[in-house]
Design a protein around this motif. Sequence first.
Motif, PDB file in Angstrom:
ATOM      1  N   UNK A   1       0.836  -1.206   0.000  1.00  0.00           N
ATOM      2  CA  UNK A   1       0.000   0.000   0.000  1.00  0.00           C
ATOM      3  C   UNK A   1       0.870   1.255   0.000  1.00  0.00           C
ATOM      4  N   UNK A   2       1.934   1.234   0.790  1.00  0.00           N
ATOM      5  CA  UNK A   2       2.857   2.365   0.820  1.00  0.00           C
ATOM      6  C   UNK A   2       3.543   2.574  -0.516  1.00  0.00           C
ATOM      7  N   UNK A   3       3.929   1.469  -1.178  1.00  0.00           N
ATOM      8  CA  UNK A   3       4.576   1.571  -2.496  1.00  0.00           C
ATOM      9  C   UNK A   3       3.598   2.110  -3.530  1.00  0.00           C
ATOM     10  N   UNK A   4       2.356   1.646  -3.484  1.00  0.00           N
ATOM     11  CA  UNK A   4       1.346   2.178  -4.411  1.00  0.00           C
ATOM     12  C   UNK A   4       1.188   3.679  -4.233  1.00  0.00           C
ATOM     13  N   UNK A   5       1.095   4.111  -2.988  1.00  0.00           N
ATOM     14  CA  UNK A   5       0.939   5.540  -2.706  1.00  0.00           C
ATOM     15  C   UNK A   5       2.153   6.317  -3.211  1.00  0.00           C
ATOM     16  N   UNK A   6       3.344   5.843  -2.884  1.00  0.00           N
ATOM     17  CA  UNK A   6       4.578   6.536  -3.273  1.00  0.00           C
ATOM     18  C   UNK A   6       4.694   6.646  -4.796  1.00  0.00           C
ATOM     19  N   UNK A   7       4.684   5.505  -5.495  1.00  0.00           N
ATOM     20  CA  UNK A   7       4.890   5.522  -6.947  1.00  0.00           C
ATOM     21  C   UNK A   7       3.689   6.100  -7.690  1.00  0.00           C
ATOM     22  N   UNK A   8       2.494   5.894  -7.141  1.00  0.00           N
ATOM     23  CA  UNK A   8       1.305   6.483  -7.766  1.00  0.00           C
ATOM     24  C   UNK A   8       1.360   7.995  -7.758  1.00  0.00           C
ATOM     25  N   UNK A   9       1.747   8.562  -6.601  1.00  0.00           N
ATOM     26  CA  UNK A   9       1.839  10.017  -6.501  1.00  0.00           C
ATOM     27  C   UNK A   9       3.050  10.561  -7.246  1.00  0.00           C
ATOM     28  N   UNK A  10       4.156   9.841  -7.220  1.00  0.00           N
ATOM     29  CA  UNK A  10       5.379  10.311  -7.870  1.00  0.00           C
ATOM     30  C   UNK A  10       5.263  10.291  -9.401  1.00  0.00           C
ATOM     31  N   UNK A  11       4.788   9.170  -9.962  1.00  0.00           N
ATOM     32  CA  UNK A  11       4.789   9.001 -11.415  1.00  0.00           C
ATOM     33  C   UNK A  11       3.395   8.907 -12.040  1.00  0.00           C
ATOM     34  N   UNK A  12       2.351   8.905 -11.229  1.00  0.00           N
ATOM     35  CA  UNK A  12       1.006   8.763 -11.767  1.00  0.00           C
ATOM     36  C   UNK A  12       0.662   7.342 -12.179  1.00  0.00           C
ATOM     37  N   UNK A  13       1.406   6.360 -11.648  1.00  0.00           N
ATOM     38  CA  UNK A  13       1.153   4.961 -11.989  1.00  0.00           C
ATOM     39  C   UNK A  13      -0.167   4.509 -11.394  1.00  0.00           C
ATOM     40  N   UNK A  14      -0.799   3.545 -12.070  1.00  0.00           N
ATOM     41  CA  UNK A  14      -2.007   2.920 -11.550  1.00  0.00           C
ATOM     42  C   UNK A  14      -1.706   1.457 -11.234  1.00  0.00           C
ATOM     43  N   UNK A  15      -2.531   0.865 -10.390  1.00  0.00           N
ATOM     44  CA  UNK A  15      -2.290  -0.507  -9.926  1.00  0.00           C
ATOM     45  C   UNK A  15      -3.574  -1.318 -10.030  1.00  0.00           C
ATOM     46  N   UNK A  16      -3.437  -2.568 -10.437  1.00  0.00           N
ATOM     47  CA  UNK A  16      -4.581  -3.476 -10.547  1.00  0.00           C
ATOM     48  C   UNK A  16      -4.163  -4.850 -10.044  1.00  0.00           C
ATOM     49  N   UNK A  17      -5.061  -5.521  -9.357  1.00  0.00           N
ATOM     50  CA  UNK A  17      -4.781  -6.870  -8.865  1.00  0.00           C
ATOM     51  C   UNK A  17      -4.572  -7.809 -10.053  1.00  0.00           C
ATOM     52  N   UNK A  18      -3.524  -8.614 -10.005  1.00  0.00           N
ATOM     53  CA  UNK A  18      -3.296  -9.658 -11.003  1.00  0.00           C
ATOM     54  C   UNK A  18      -4.152 -10.859 -10.590  1.00  0.00           C
ATOM     55  N   UNK A  19      -5.267 -11.041 -11.274  1.00  0.00           N
ATOM     56  CA  UNK A  19      -6.224 -12.088 -10.898  1.00  0.00           C
ATOM     57  C   UNK A  19      -5.617 -13.484 -10.971  1.00  0.00           C
ATOM     58  N   UNK A  20      -4.756 -13.747 -11.965  1.00  0.00           N
ATOM     59  CA  UNK A  20      -4.127 -15.074 -12.069  1.00  0.00           C
ATOM     60  C   UNK A  20      -3.233 -15.350 -10.865  1.00  0.00           C
ATOM     61  N   UNK A  21      -2.456 -14.359 -10.455  1.00  0.00           N
ATOM     62  CA  UNK A  21      -1.599 -14.535  -9.276  1.00  0.00           C
ATOM     63  C   UNK A  21      -2.445 -14.722  -8.025  1.00  0.00           C
ATOM     64  N   UNK A  22      -3.533 -13.965  -7.929  1.00  0.00           N
ATOM     65  CA  UNK A  22      -4.406 -14.063  -6.763  1.00  0.00           C
ATOM     66  C   UNK A  22      -4.998 -15.465  -6.637  1.00  0.00           C
ATOM     67  N   UNK A  23      -5.309 -16.084  -7.771  1.00  0.00           N
ATOM     68  CA  UNK A  23      -5.834 -17.461  -7.745  1.00  0.00           C
ATOM     69  C   UNK A  23      -4.835 -18.413  -7.103  1.00  0.00           C
ATOM     70  N   UNK A  24      -3.544 -18.116  -7.271  1.00  0.00           N
ATOM     71  CA  UNK A  24      -2.492 -18.940  -6.674  1.00  0.00           C
ATOM     72  C   UNK A  24      -2.106 -18.494  -5.275  1.00  0.00           C
ATOM     73  N   UNK A  25      -2.814 -17.508  -4.723  1.00  0.00           N
ATOM     74  CA  UNK A  25      -2.543 -17.054  -3.366  1.00  0.00           C
ATOM     75  C   UNK A  25      -1.484 -15.974  -3.257  1.00  0.00           C
ATOM     76  N   UNK A  26      -1.066 -15.390  -4.384  1.00  0.00           N
ATOM     77  CA  UNK A  26      -0.023 -14.365  -4.363  1.00  0.00           C
ATOM     78  C   UNK A  26      -0.641 -12.974  -4.491  1.00  0.00           C
ATOM     79  N   UNK A  27      -0.169 -12.037  -3.679  1.00  0.00           N
ATOM     80  CA  UNK A  27      -0.582 -10.642  -3.794  1.00  0.00           C
ATOM     81  C   UNK A  27       0.374  -9.958  -4.764  1.00  0.00           C
ATOM     82  N   UNK A  28      -0.045  -9.876  -6.020  1.00  0.00           N
ATOM     83  CA  UNK A  28       0.759  -9.269  -7.080  1.00  0.00           C
ATOM     84  C   UNK A  28      -0.126  -8.256  -7.783  1.00  0.00           C
ATOM     85  N   UNK A  29       0.384  -7.068  -7.963  1.00  0.00           N
ATOM     86  CA  UNK A  29      -0.386  -5.987  -8.569  1.00  0.00           C
ATOM     87  C   UNK A  29       0.300  -5.528  -9.846  1.00  0.00           C
TER      88      UNK A  29
END
Length: 128
Positions: A16-44
Amino acid sequence: MINTVAWFEIATDDPQGAEKFYGELFGWSFAVDENAAKGGMDYRLIGYPGAEGFGGGLYATGGASPGHAIFSVAVADTAATCERVEGLGGEVVFRLLGNSNGPDFAYLRDTAGNLFGVFTPPKAAAEA
């Protein structure tokens, strides 16, 4: 394109901190990787303003591995590339082959100890 830098990854125990930092710094957006989530991994997946698709990923380590930021090269065959790295004096740190939730990939070290990644895009795997 094969043998080119095609992805980057930021790993952290504070996604969450990385999303906030890079989102505000570079305007990046983040989305959950559904395939990774199916395997139990938190990958955005990371998107850039004005770009189509995604160019990188944010891996939530949960404290299981150290934070890092690395580039990854698209290769035709991850397993063969791992063998070449070892033959050239590098090191295979981690490899995941036959990955049902995403592409084959590996983390490697060059002869100077620098960490980088390789992965086989689905299209390249089908052509190999």
